[in-house]
Design a protein around this motif. Structure first.
Motif, short mmCIF file in Angstrom:
data_model
loop_
_atom_site.label_atom_id
_atom_site.label_comp_id
_atom_site.label_asym_id
_atom_site.label_seq_id
_atom_site.Cartn_x
_atom_site.Cartn_y
_atom_site.Cartn_z
N ASP A 37 0.83 -1.22 0.00
CA ASP A 37 0.00 0.00 0.00
C ASP A 37 0.86 1.26 0.00
O ASP A 37 0.34 2.35 -0.16
CB ASP A 37 -1.01 0.03 1.15
CG ASP A 37 -0.49 -0.51 2.45
OD1 ASP A 37 0.69 -0.89 2.52
OD2 ASP A 37 -1.26 -0.57 3.41
N ARG A 92 -5.83 1.83 -3.38
CA ARG A 92 -6.41 0.50 -3.58
C ARG A 92 -7.40 0.56 -4.72
O ARG A 92 -8.08 1.55 -4.91
CB ARG A 92 -7.15 0.03 -2.32
CG ARG A 92 -6.23 -0.34 -1.21
CD ARG A 92 -5.74 -1.73 -1.43
NE ARG A 92 -4.79 -2.09 -0.38
CZ ARG A 92 -3.80 -2.92 -0.58
NH1 ARG A 92 -3.62 -3.45 -1.75
NH2 ARG A 92 -2.99 -3.21 0.38
N GLN A 120 -9.84 -2.12 -7.56
CA GLN A 120 -10.30 -3.44 -8.00
C GLN A 120 -10.33 -3.44 -9.52
O GLN A 120 -10.67 -2.46 -10.15
CB GLN A 120 -11.71 -3.74 -7.47
CG GLN A 120 -11.78 -3.79 -5.96
CD GLN A 120 -11.10 -5.01 -5.38
OE1 GLN A 120 -10.56 -5.84 -6.10
NE2 GLN A 120 -11.11 -5.11 -4.07
N ARG A 155 -4.47 -3.48 -13.21
CA ARG A 155 -4.87 -2.32 -12.44
C ARG A 155 -3.87 -1.20 -12.68
O ARG A 155 -2.67 -1.43 -12.75
CB ARG A 155 -4.90 -2.70 -10.96
CG ARG A 155 -5.41 -1.61 -10.07
CD ARG A 155 -5.52 -2.11 -8.66
NE ARG A 155 -4.19 -2.22 -8.08
CZ ARG A 155 -3.91 -1.97 -6.80
NH1 ARG A 155 -4.85 -1.66 -5.97
NH2 ARG A 155 -2.69 -2.08 -6.36
N ALA A 183 -2.45 2.32 -11.13
CA ALA A 183 -2.41 3.19 -9.96
C ALA A 183 -1.83 4.53 -10.41
O ALA A 183 -0.68 4.60 -10.84
CB ALA A 183 -1.56 2.58 -8.86
#
Length: 150
Positions: A71, A97, A99, A106, A108
């Protein structure tokens, strides 16, 4: 059969629509792949610059797979300007975070710098090195977007 004038008109309309679509969300992105099993080596991203006056928002982005579980991540970031000046810093980022389906990686988005101006034309070179080995990162990149007027 269509007339050449009709095709030219359709082409001009398509060009106008595409240029307007480009004005809606002007973004630039540069990306490089890294070793998703164990990323521990420097990853270089080249940012070509022709605009020496605009202010931009700069974000790092990571393409992640299901092996990524952190994280927070720390990176050593080095920037080299077209005239070979160098700046280096270590930065800790919180990774949002998210999904995604198993079929999609994913992404970020991590804000890095606000109101960035590149005063020289040419290639700016950004080198991103994780401070410790990371698993599950497939690519790292830089996203630039014009700063919103205040």
């Amino acid at each position: 059969m269509r007339s050449p004038a009709g095709n030219r008109g359709r082409s001009l309309l398509c060009a106008a629509v595409l240029s307007l679509a480009g004005c809606i969300s002007p973004r630039e992105g540069m990306v490089t792949d890294v070793d998703p099993v164990r990323w521990d080596a420097p990853a270089g991203v080249v940012i070509p610059n022709a605009d020496t006056t605009s202010l931009r928002e700069m974000a790092l982005f990571l393409r992640l797979n299901d092996r990524f579980g952190d994280d927070t991540v720390s990176f050593r970031i080095e920037v080299r300007t077209p005239d070979s000046l160098r700046c280096e810093e270590t930065v800790l980022f919180a990774v949002p975070r998210g999904q995604s389906s198993a079929a999609r990686a994913r992404i970020a988005d991590i804000p890095y710098r606000s109101r960035v101006q590149f005063p020289l034309t040419g290639d700016y070179r950004l080198t991103v090195t994780p401070c410790r080995p990371l698993q599950g990162v497939e690519a790292v990149g830089v996203r630039l977007q014009p700063t919103a007027a205040r």
